[in-house]
Structures are given as structure tokens and as C-alpha cells.
Design an enzyme around this catalytic site. Sequence first.
Site, PDB file in Angstrom:
ATOM      1  CD  GLN A 217      -2.959   1.070   0.222  1.00  0.00           C
ATOM      2  OE1 GLN A 217      -3.303  -0.019  -0.212  1.00  0.00           O
ATOM      3  NE2 GLN A 217      -3.491   2.201  -0.201  1.00  0.00           N
ATOM      4  CD  GLU A 218       2.533   3.619   3.912  1.00  0.00           C
ATOM      5  OE1 GLU A 218       2.945   4.611   3.282  1.00  0.00           O
ATOM      6  OE2 GLU A 218       1.747   3.703   4.871  1.00  0.00           O
ATOM      7  CB  SER A 219       6.560   1.801  -1.449  1.00  0.00           C
ATOM      8  OG  SER A 219       6.764   0.423  -1.174  1.00  0.00           O
ATOM      9  CE1 TYR A 305      -1.398   3.263   4.382  1.00  0.00           C
ATOM     10  CE2 TYR A 305      -2.258   2.639   6.540  1.00  0.00           C
ATOM     11  CZ  TYR A 305      -1.240   2.644   5.607  1.00  0.00           C
ATOM     12  OH  TYR A 305      -0.049   2.021   5.901  1.00  0.00           O
TER      13      TYR A 305
END
Length: 319
Positions: A217-219, A305
Amino acid sequence: MLPCLDSAAQSWNVPRAAIVAVYRAAQKDRSGGIGPMRIPAQWLPKLETVGFSAAKVRTNACTNVQAAAAILAANHSAHQTDAASTHSPLPAPTCLAKAAFTYGVSLSMAETYYHRASSHRTAATVGVMDIPRSWLPILREAGFPVWRVTHKTCWNIGAGVWILSALEKNHTVTGGVTAALHGGSIPHLPSAYLPIIQQAAAQYGVPTALIEAVMAQESGFDARAVSPAGADGLMQLMPATAARYGVSDAFNPRQAILGGTAYLAHLLRVFDGQVQLALAGYNAGGNAVKHWGYRIPPYQQTQHYVPAVLRRYKAFTAK
């Protein structure tokens, strides 16, 4: 602030109602973006090409408002150009522009998906953005009113662009939203990272699938990723957080994974193993979760998120 809004609307020839709407929305969601208008940082290079100083956009409220008006004006111009060239005006063009502005997606990508979606609609999808019905529970968890997403054009566009924002790093525009989603929304985990993830999981007591979900999800597993907010690397660590967990180089995969997992383990301890709250803390900060009564903070970005990472967590667990 009203004089700044009035002046910006007049200077850039945009509807006052549009600039006021963006301002009001920005005041409700303070989880990201720059200045009072919450301008996504990826707009700064474009703004500099039309004479805006990035420093002033960050520090001067009226300049920030002027920059937001410039973005709205550019979006409006792009829609006019698109309509003239295709002879097919976009419905509710301000909805696409506002959604692209809010979620940090390029307007051209949002428009392209809209046009592609028009030829991919089926009974299994809803609305002008061709959103699969299987996404409706996720959108509901993220705070979208599902009836409006299903029946109202602007809500459907907003939900579709939000999905694009989550997938933008991992997909090219080859179809509508359906094509992107059914093509697989979870990026491929490079095999070189697996031993590091397993070490981090054993060292800090965090499930491997949860580490993978956060990283995806982050990168999108991009070790060189840099966020508009200034977070770096695979686990998108802010400089202060990286330093706290001994990460001297957030772009080093080993350091990033171990440091990010250490931080995630800390949050899981703070919130008694409640994964939802730990994820909310990872996105918005642990103090924000505490401030809002040990609940997911009412920040639009965080409320989107958490369910997105949980969906990935479930998918990685099932592998």
C-alpha cells in the site's frame, strides 16, 4: 480567508463556489497536502512553471489559495480542450477536476479512465467510472455513501478516482477501472525482499502478510518511492520515524523493512494488537488515534487507507 478566495477566483477566472468548495473540503480533512487548500505536493513543479514559488505556496495562505485556483483553472481548460477534440463533453467536469485535485491523481488519467470505462460497463459494475460491485463494501468502509456512489455521478467519479489513486503506481491505463482492478490490484513482491520480511516478522512478532500489505500500500514495493508528504522508501518512513528506529537510509530495503516493521510492532503494542488502530496510527500517527478516542481518526486519507491495507492483508494471508 474570504478576501483571498474572492481574489483568487477573480484572478484565475474560476467559479467562486468551486474555490470555496475546495477550501471547505480542505478544512474538514487535514490529513495531507500543503497549506489551507491541502494542495498535493506533486503539483508544486507544475505550479512553479506558471510563476508560483514552492516556498510561498507552503507558507503564505493567500498564495496557497491562488495556487489552488490556478489548478482549478488548468483543470477547467483541460476539460474544454478535451471536449473540443472529442466532441463528447465530460459529464460534471468539475467533479473530475475536484476528485483529481483531492486524491492527487493526474487529471488526464482520471479522464482517460472515464472514457475507457464507457465501453466496459456491465451489470457487475456501477456508474460512469465502471466501479465493480465487489468494491462497494470497501468503499463503504472507507466512508463513501454507497447509495450515492451507485446513483450520483459526482460521488461515483470521486470513488473511482480514489481507487485510481490507490492503484496508480501499479497499473497503466489499458482499460476502465474494472480492467485495472480485475487485472490484480496487488503488485508483485520481489523475491529479494522475502527473507528480509521473514526476518523482520520473526524479530518483531508481526505477521509477514501484514508487513507485505503495508509495504504494498505504501510504496507498491518500490524501494525508491517518495511521497508528497516527504516519506521515503518501501515502508514510506518519515525522517523522524526513520531516525527513531535506526534507519539511516530509508531507500535501503533492509533498513526500511526492519525499521518499518519495528514501528508497526510498536503501534500494535500501543493499541493492544488491534490491527485497524495500528494501521490508522501508521498512516496518521499514534497520537491522532489516541486523540480521537482510540478510533480511526476522521481523516479522509486515513479512513481510506485502513480498509485498503486490510484488503491487501487478507489477500496476502490467503496466498
